[in-house]
Write an enzyme that holds these catalytic residues in place. Structure first.
Site, PDB file in Angstrom:
ATOM      1  N   LEU A  86       0.837  -1.194   0.000  1.00  0.00           N
ATOM      2  CA  LEU A  86       0.000   0.000   0.000  1.00  0.00           C
ATOM      3  C   LEU A  86       0.873   1.245   0.000  1.00  0.00           C
ATOM      4  O   LEU A  86       1.929   1.267   0.643  1.00  0.00           O
ATOM      5  CB  LEU A  86      -0.911   0.013   1.235  1.00  0.00           C
ATOM      6  CG  LEU A  86      -1.878  -1.178   1.365  1.00  0.00           C
ATOM      7  CD1 LEU A  86      -2.818  -0.952   2.545  1.00  0.00           C
ATOM      8  CD2 LEU A  86      -2.671  -1.412   0.090  1.00  0.00           C
ATOM      9  N   GLY A 131       1.052  -5.291   1.292  1.00  0.00           N
ATOM     10  CA  GLY A 131      -0.014  -5.288   0.277  1.00  0.00           C
ATOM     11  C   GLY A 131       0.390  -5.996  -1.008  1.00  0.00           C
ATOM     12  O   GLY A 131      -0.466  -6.557  -1.711  1.00  0.00           O
ATOM     13  N   ASN A 155       4.630  -7.811   6.474  1.00  0.00           N
ATOM     14  CA  ASN A 155       5.585  -7.245   7.439  1.00  0.00           C
ATOM     15  C   ASN A 155       5.001  -6.075   8.238  1.00  0.00           C
ATOM     16  O   ASN A 155       5.734  -5.287   8.812  1.00  0.00           O
ATOM     17  CB  ASN A 155       6.838  -6.775   6.696  1.00  0.00           C
ATOM     18  CG  ASN A 155       6.530  -5.692   5.680  1.00  0.00           C
ATOM     19  OD1 ASN A 155       5.457  -5.682   5.098  1.00  0.00           O
ATOM     20  ND2 ASN A 155       7.449  -4.775   5.467  1.00  0.00           N
ATOM     21  N   GLU A 156       3.663  -5.966   8.269  1.00  0.00           N
ATOM     22  CA  GLU A 156       3.027  -4.785   8.859  1.00  0.00           C
ATOM     23  C   GLU A 156       3.523  -4.435  10.260  1.00  0.00           C
ATOM     24  O   GLU A 156       3.709  -3.268  10.593  1.00  0.00           O
ATOM     25  CB  GLU A 156       1.497  -4.963   8.892  1.00  0.00           C
ATOM     26  CG  GLU A 156       0.774  -4.658   7.583  1.00  0.00           C
ATOM     27  CD  GLU A 156       0.840  -5.797   6.581  1.00  0.00           C
ATOM     28  OE1 GLU A 156       1.550  -6.791   6.838  1.00  0.00           O
ATOM     29  OE2 GLU A 156       0.185  -5.692   5.528  1.00  0.00           O
TER      30      GLU A 156
HETATM   31  C1  8Z2 Z   1      -8.645  -2.166   9.705  1.00  0.00           C
HETATM   32  C2  8Z2 Z   1      -7.580  -2.435  10.700  1.00  0.00           C
HETATM   33  C3  8Z2 Z   1      -6.579  -1.370  10.857  1.00  0.00           C
HETATM   34  C4  8Z2 Z   1      -5.297  -1.662  10.164  1.00  0.00           C
HETATM   35  C5  8Z2 Z   1      -4.625  -0.436   9.760  1.00  0.00           C
HETATM   36  C6  8Z2 Z   1      -3.308  -0.584   9.100  1.00  0.00           C
HETATM   37  C7  8Z2 Z   1      -3.303  -1.399   7.863  1.00  0.00           C
HETATM   38  C8  8Z2 Z   1      -2.089  -1.138   7.054  1.00  0.00           C
HETATM   39  C9  8Z2 Z   1      -1.785  -2.252   6.108  1.00  0.00           C
HETATM   40  C10 8Z2 Z   1      -0.567  -1.938   5.365  1.00  0.00           C
HETATM   41  C11 8Z2 Z   1      -0.232  -2.538   4.255  1.00  0.00           C
HETATM   42  C12 8Z2 Z   1       0.930  -2.149   3.448  1.00  0.00           C
HETATM   43  O1  8Z2 Z   1       1.105  -2.600   2.361  1.00  0.00           O
HETATM   44  S1  8Z2 Z   1       2.028  -0.993   4.090  1.00  0.00           S
HETATM   45  C13 8Z2 Z   1       3.407  -0.913   2.992  1.00  0.00           C
HETATM   46  C14 8Z2 Z   1       4.473  -1.855   3.446  1.00  0.00           C
HETATM   47  N1  8Z2 Z   1       5.550  -1.797   2.497  1.00  0.00           N
HETATM   48  C15 8Z2 Z   1       6.823  -1.875   2.847  1.00  0.00           C
HETATM   49  O2  8Z2 Z   1       7.212  -2.044   4.015  1.00  0.00           O
HETATM   50  C16 8Z2 Z   1       7.842  -1.698   1.740  1.00  0.00           C
HETATM   51  C17 8Z2 Z   1       8.651  -0.479   1.944  1.00  0.00           C
HETATM   52  N2  8Z2 Z   1       9.575  -0.319   0.819  1.00  0.00           N
HETATM   53  C18 8Z2 Z   1      10.736  -1.011   0.743  1.00  0.00           C
HETATM   54  O3  8Z2 Z   1      11.071  -1.858   1.564  1.00  0.00           O
HETATM   55  C19 8Z2 Z   1      11.626  -0.666  -0.407  1.00  0.00           C
HETATM   56  O4  8Z2 Z   1      11.221   0.599  -0.936  1.00  0.00           O
HETATM   57  C20 8Z2 Z   1      11.603  -1.704  -1.545  1.00  0.00           C
HETATM   58  C21 8Z2 Z   1      10.194  -2.039  -1.985  1.00  0.00           C
HETATM   59  C22 8Z2 Z   1      12.332  -2.989  -1.082  1.00  0.00           C
HETATM   60  C23 8Z2 Z   1      12.354  -1.109  -2.771  1.00  0.00           C
HETATM   61  O5  8Z2 Z   1      13.623  -0.693  -2.369  1.00  0.00           O
HETATM   62  P1  8Z2 Z   1      14.452   0.277  -3.315  1.00  0.00           P
HETATM   63  O6  8Z2 Z   1      15.793   0.446  -2.668  1.00  0.00           O
HETATM   64  O7  8Z2 Z   1      14.397  -0.226  -4.717  1.00  0.00           O
HETATM   65  O8  8Z2 Z   1      13.630   1.640  -3.341  1.00  0.00           O
HETATM   66  P2  8Z2 Z   1      13.543   2.741  -2.202  1.00  0.00           P
HETATM   67  O9  8Z2 Z   1      14.659   3.713  -2.397  1.00  0.00           O
HETATM   68  O10 8Z2 Z   1      13.391   2.126  -0.863  1.00  0.00           O
HETATM   69  O11 8Z2 Z   1      12.153   3.429  -2.542  1.00  0.00           O
HETATM   70  C24 8Z2 Z   1      11.977   4.284  -3.653  1.00  0.00           C
HETATM   71  C25 8Z2 Z   1      10.974   5.357  -3.277  1.00  0.00           C
HETATM   72  O12 8Z2 Z   1       9.710   4.726  -3.047  1.00  0.00           O
HETATM   73  C26 8Z2 Z   1       9.234   5.069  -1.755  1.00  0.00           C
HETATM   74  N3  8Z2 Z   1       8.452   3.954  -1.238  1.00  0.00           N
HETATM   75  C27 8Z2 Z   1       8.854   2.698  -1.020  1.00  0.00           C
HETATM   76  N4  8Z2 Z   1       7.857   1.941  -0.570  1.00  0.00           N
HETATM   77  C28 8Z2 Z   1       6.772   2.745  -0.500  1.00  0.00           C
HETATM   78  C29 8Z2 Z   1       5.422   2.547  -0.113  1.00  0.00           C
HETATM   79  N5  8Z2 Z   1       4.954   1.364   0.286  1.00  0.00           N
HETATM   80  N6  8Z2 Z   1       4.593   3.599  -0.174  1.00  0.00           N
HETATM   81  C30 8Z2 Z   1       5.042   4.795  -0.578  1.00  0.00           C
HETATM   82  N7  8Z2 Z   1       6.294   5.049  -0.966  1.00  0.00           N
HETATM   83  C31 8Z2 Z   1       7.155   4.026  -0.926  1.00  0.00           C
HETATM   84  C32 8Z2 Z   1      10.491   5.360  -0.942  1.00  0.00           C
HETATM   85  O13 8Z2 Z   1      10.182   6.174   0.158  1.00  0.00           O
HETATM   86  C33 8Z2 Z   1      11.324   6.072  -1.975  1.00  0.00           C
HETATM   87  O14 8Z2 Z   1      10.837   7.396  -2.080  1.00  0.00           O
HETATM   88  P3  8Z2 Z   1      11.778   8.644  -2.429  1.00  0.00           P
HETATM   89  O15 8Z2 Z   1      12.956   8.580  -1.479  1.00  0.00           O
HETATM   90  O16 8Z2 Z   1      10.897   9.831  -2.194  1.00  0.00           O
HETATM   91  O17 8Z2 Z   1      12.167   8.419  -3.863  1.00  0.00           O
END
Ligand code: 8Z2
Length: 280
Positions: A86, A131, A155-156
């Site tokens: 997400l 997500g 990994n939330e």
């Molecule tokens: C009802 C009950 C209550 C429940 C209430 C709560 C419910 C919540 C449920 C949540 C669900 C989810 O999916 S939460 C999302 C979880 N996702 C993650 O943890 C992944 C996080 N991202 C990463 O680990 C990494 O970015 C990865 C995907 C491995 C790619 O690595 P890279 O080195 O290639 O790239 P990066 O340099 O890290 O990222 C490039 C750019 O993208 C951005 N970016 C990375 N992931 C992003 C993301 N998910 N959303 C936005 N932006 C993101 C970074 O900040 C950088 O931005 P700039 O620096 O500006 O360029």
């Protein structure tokens, strides 16, 4: 080959033969008919923004309604990344109305994917946290590229948030209760061999064989009469989906309360800052 480029999402709907450059693998020409490919394309990391979620739902609906198609391969157009999950910026510093709209879109995509009449095969060609993992878990079969960087999991907890009950249910239905309990609490991201061992994915193959393997698997699933397979899928999945359908508004309210908390906003901001600082 019909090709349609939608904002943030590349849809390649293949009702005829692929271009000759693509390996045919073990498939006959007939096997490949009726298979569409949805390629997520929202660089740099295929985060699931409100716009992408909405386009994804519309594309699926179109494919469901077009009887030419019986199966869809879900994959990524971003090298090395299936989906980063997400879009965290949709959950930070926005209005209550925005959070509600975003969460309804997340629910809608999950329901559409989970209950789809089409055969869905995930061709996971990159890392797939949270997500991103959820999308693959809604598919009928998962093929993961054998690359140690391509971790997959919910990994939330590591972000300081909680995987909603229907994320949890989807994982439990795939890997069983104990594996899900441990994976969810620890926020585990599994490398390919581990993901295969716990049943989070069905097959791990060399990276250049992900697509051809997905097509072979698709042929096997499409060999089953649609009506029998669809009813069986519904039998297996509808009770889980119904739990959300019955309480969608309450689930949105719960999300609103949760995401609006100062502590949660702080956790999400810190996590985003950490990602941004990684670059240096
Ligand atoms: C009802 C009950 C209550 C429940 C209430 C709560 C419910 C919540 C449920 C949540 C669900 C989810 O999916 S939460 C999302 C979880 N996702 C993650 O943890 C992944 C996080 N991202 C990463 O680990 C990494 O970015 C990865 C995907 C491995 C790619 O690595 P890279 O080195 O290639 O790239 P990066 O340099 O890290 O990222 C490039 C750019 O993208 C951005 N970016 C990375 N992931 C992003 C993301 N998910 N959303 C936005 N932006 C993101 C970074 O900040 C950088 O931005 P700039 O620096 O500006 O360029």
């Amino acid at each position: 080959m019909a090709q349609d480029l939608v904002d943030g999402l590349l849809i390649k709907a293949r009702s005829h033969l692929p271009p000759p450059s693509e390996p045919l693998g073990k498939l006959s020409k007939r096997d490949r008919k009726g298979v569409a490919v949805i390629k997520l394309k929202n660089p740099p990391v295929n985060s699931l923004s409100l716009e992408v979620l909405t386009e994804f739902v519309i594309s699926l609906e179109k494919l469901e309604n077009d009887k030419t198609f019986r199966g869809v391969i879900v994959t990524s157009d971003c090298p090395g990344i299936f989906s980063a999950g997400l879009d965290l910026t949709e959950m930070c510093g926005k209005s209550q109305a925005h959070y509600a709209e975003f969460w309804r879109a997340v629910q809608e995509l999950w329901l559409r994917l989970y209950l789809s009449n089409l055969v869905l095969i995930a061709a996971i060609n990159g890392v797939s946290p949270a997500g991103g993992c959820l999308i693959s878990l809604t598919c009928d079969y998962r093929v993961l590229a054998d690359n140690p960087k391509y971790n997959i999991g919910l990994n939330e907890t590591l972000l300081g948030v909680v995987a909603p009950s229907w994320f949890k249910d989807t994982l439990v239905n795939t890997v069983g209760h104990r594996t899900a309990e441990r994976a969810l609490q620890l926020g585990l991201l599994f490398p390919p061999a581990e993901a295969l061992r716990v049943g989070m994915v069905d097959q791990v193959v060399p990276e250049d064989q992900v697509h051809s393997t997905a097509l072979s698997v698709m042929a096997q699933w499409l060999a089953v009469p649609d009506h029998a397979r669809q009813l069986t899928k519904s039998l297996m999945r509808k009770p889980t989906a119904d739990r959300l359908v019955k309480q969608r508004d309450a689930d949105i309210q719960y999300f609103l309360q949760f995401v609006s908390r100062d502590s949660i906003q702080k956790s999400l901001r810190m996590y985003l800052d950490k990602l941004r600082q990684k670059k240096g």
